[in-house]
Design a protein around this motif. Structure first.
Motif, PDB file in Angstrom:
ATOM      1  N   GLN A   1     -29.001 -14.343 -92.594  1.00 15.01           N
ATOM      2  CA  GLN A   1     -29.611 -15.666 -92.513  1.00 15.01           C
ATOM      3  C   GLN A   1     -30.891 -15.691 -93.350  1.00 15.01           C
ATOM      4  O   GLN A   1     -31.468 -14.644 -93.645  1.00 15.01           O
TER       5      GLN A   1
ATOM      6  N   ARG B   1     -27.239  -9.502 -84.709  1.00 20.92           N
ATOM      7  CA  ARG B   1     -26.577  -9.267 -86.003  1.00 20.92           C
ATOM      8  C   ARG B   1     -27.025  -7.953 -86.662  1.00 20.92           C
ATOM      9  O   ARG B   1     -26.576  -7.631 -87.757  1.00 20.92           O
TER      10      ARG B   1
ATOM     11  N   PRO C   1     -29.659 -19.271-100.072  1.00 21.16           N
ATOM     12  CA  PRO C   1     -28.707 -20.236 -99.501  1.00 21.16           C
ATOM     13  C   PRO C   1     -27.461 -20.385-100.359  1.00 21.16           C
ATOM     14  O   PRO C   1     -27.443 -20.024-101.516  1.00 21.16           O
TER      15      PRO C   1
ATOM     16  N   ARG D   1     -25.511  -8.159 -90.407  1.00 18.95           N
ATOM     17  CA  ARG D   1     -24.251  -8.921 -90.465  1.00 18.95           C
ATOM     18  C   ARG D   1     -24.582 -10.402 -90.538  1.00 18.95           C
ATOM     19  O   ARG D   1     -25.519 -10.870 -89.876  1.00 18.95           O
ATOM     20  N   ASP D   2     -23.826 -11.152 -91.337  1.00 16.52           N
ATOM     21  CA  ASP D   2     -23.993 -12.607 -91.424  1.00 16.52           C
ATOM     22  C   ASP D   2     -25.458 -12.959 -91.720  1.00 16.52           C
ATOM     23  O   ASP D   2     -26.135 -13.642 -90.921  1.00 16.52           O
TER      24      ASP D   2
ATOM     25  N   GLN E   1     -26.303 -13.470-100.480  1.00 12.19           N
ATOM     26  CA  GLN E   1     -25.990 -14.853-100.126  1.00 12.19           C
ATOM     27  C   GLN E   1     -25.981 -14.952 -98.597  1.00 12.19           C
ATOM     28  O   GLN E   1     -25.574 -14.010 -97.893  1.00 12.19           O
ATOM     29  N   GLU E   2     -26.412 -16.092 -98.133  1.00  9.17           N
ATOM     30  CA  GLU E   2     -26.361 -16.370 -96.699  1.00  9.17           C
ATOM     31  C   GLU E   2     -24.937 -16.141 -96.195  1.00  9.17           C
ATOM     32  O   GLU E   2     -23.964 -16.497 -96.867  1.00  9.17           O
ATOM     33  N   GLY E   3     -24.824 -15.494 -95.032  1.00  9.84           N
ATOM     34  CA  GLY E   3     -23.511 -15.284 -94.443  1.00  9.84           C
ATOM     35  C   GLY E   3     -22.841 -13.980 -94.809  1.00  9.84           C
ATOM     36  O   GLY E   3     -21.823 -13.621 -94.212  1.00  9.84           O
ATOM     37  N   THR E   4     -23.419 -13.247 -95.759  1.00  8.79           N
ATOM     38  CA  THR E   4     -22.820 -11.963 -96.152  1.00  8.79           C
ATOM     39  C   THR E   4     -23.459 -10.815 -95.374  1.00  8.79           C
ATOM     40  O   THR E   4     -24.407 -11.007 -94.608  1.00  8.79           O
ATOM     41  N   ASN E   5     -22.912  -9.609 -95.598  1.00  7.33           N
ATOM     42  CA  ASN E   5     -23.379  -8.423 -94.884  1.00  7.33           C
ATOM     43  C   ASN E   5     -24.063  -7.457 -95.844  1.00  7.33           C
ATOM     44  O   ASN E   5     -23.809  -7.479 -97.057  1.00  7.33           O
TER      45      ASN E   5
ATOM     46  N   VAL F   1     -32.593 -13.338 -98.918  1.00  5.89           N
ATOM     47  CA  VAL F   1     -31.352 -14.022 -98.558  1.00  5.89           C
ATOM     48  C   VAL F   1     -31.409 -15.424 -99.161  1.00  5.89           C
ATOM     49  O   VAL F   1     -32.358 -16.175 -98.921  1.00  5.89           O
TER      50      VAL F   1
END
Lengths: 114, 109
Positions: free
Chosen positions: B78, B58, B109, B75-76, B14-18, B107
């Motif tokens: 996109q 990132r 959204p 990280r994070d 998911q967007e925003g995960t690591n 990745v």
């Protein structure tokens, strides 16, 4: 600074036909590599040059493939009689000093042999 | 067997995960490079590593030559991070890069 330039972008052939791929490396890069990347696999080295000299062509199918870099700048990879198994993306890359340096790739030539 | 083995072979985030990608080497690797191949096929050089770590935005990568592995941390994540990540190792005494089979990252959204 221009990147590694390759042409053509795509090629579609019948078995038995010949095709040539052309590569212009980054200016100042003395080492040039040709890789073959079959679908869903990592790039596999075919041949590489230091200036105009072939350093290693042990992975190049010598009966049908040839590669030259006559002036130590641009390079041409040729397939004499293409087979369906040659279907892949052909990538050219260059670096300085032939090792211990970052490798930069062109966008590749996508070859389909029918 | 594979001289450069990448894991996982595919990953969805998911967007925003690591996430963390890994390469294990069965050769004596002296340097490692990480690349991202975008959906159009272009390979972009992300990192060139001697033993140690590097960070760029990132992305963070580490190479441990004694334990014969390298990692790439994102990280994070996109949407534009989607593509296939390849690691490649240069073996001692060789100027050739040996590539792994890649990790296909999606990745969402």
């Amino acid at each position: 600074e221009a990147g590694v330039t390759q042409s053509p972008r795509y090629a579609v052939l019948q078995e038995g036909q010949a095709v040539s791929f052309w590569c212009d490396p980054i200016s100042g890069h003395d080492t040039l590599y040709w890789y073959q990347q079959p679908r869903d696999q990592g790039p596999q080295l075919l041949v590489y040059f230091r200036d105009e000299a072939v350093i290693d062509n042990s992975q190049l199918p010598s009966d049908r493939f040839s590669a030259v870099r006559p002036k130590g700048t641009n390079s041409t990879l040729k397939i004499q009689s293409a087979k369906q198994g040659d279907t892949a993306t052909y990538l050219c890359a260059s670096s300085r000093t032939g090792g211990y340096e970052r490798l930069f790739f062109g966008h590749g030539t996508k070859l389909s042999v029918l | 067997g594979d001289k450069v083995k990448q894991s996982p072979s595919a990953l969805s985030l998911q967007e925003g995960t690591n996430s963390a990608l890994r390469c294990n080497f069965s050769i004596a690797a002296t340097t490692v490079q990480w690349f991202l191949q975008n959906p159009r096929g272009s390979l972009m050089n992300l990192f060139y590593l001697v033993p140690g770590t590097k960070e760029n935005g990132r992305l963070k990568s580490a190479f441990d030559s004694k334990e014969s592995y390298s990692t790439l941390h994102i990280r994070d994540a996109q949407l534009e991070d989607s593509g296939t990540y390849f690691c490649a190792a240069e073996a001692f005494g060789s100027w050739q890069l040996i590539f792994g089979s890649g990790t296909q990252l999606t990745v969402m959204p």
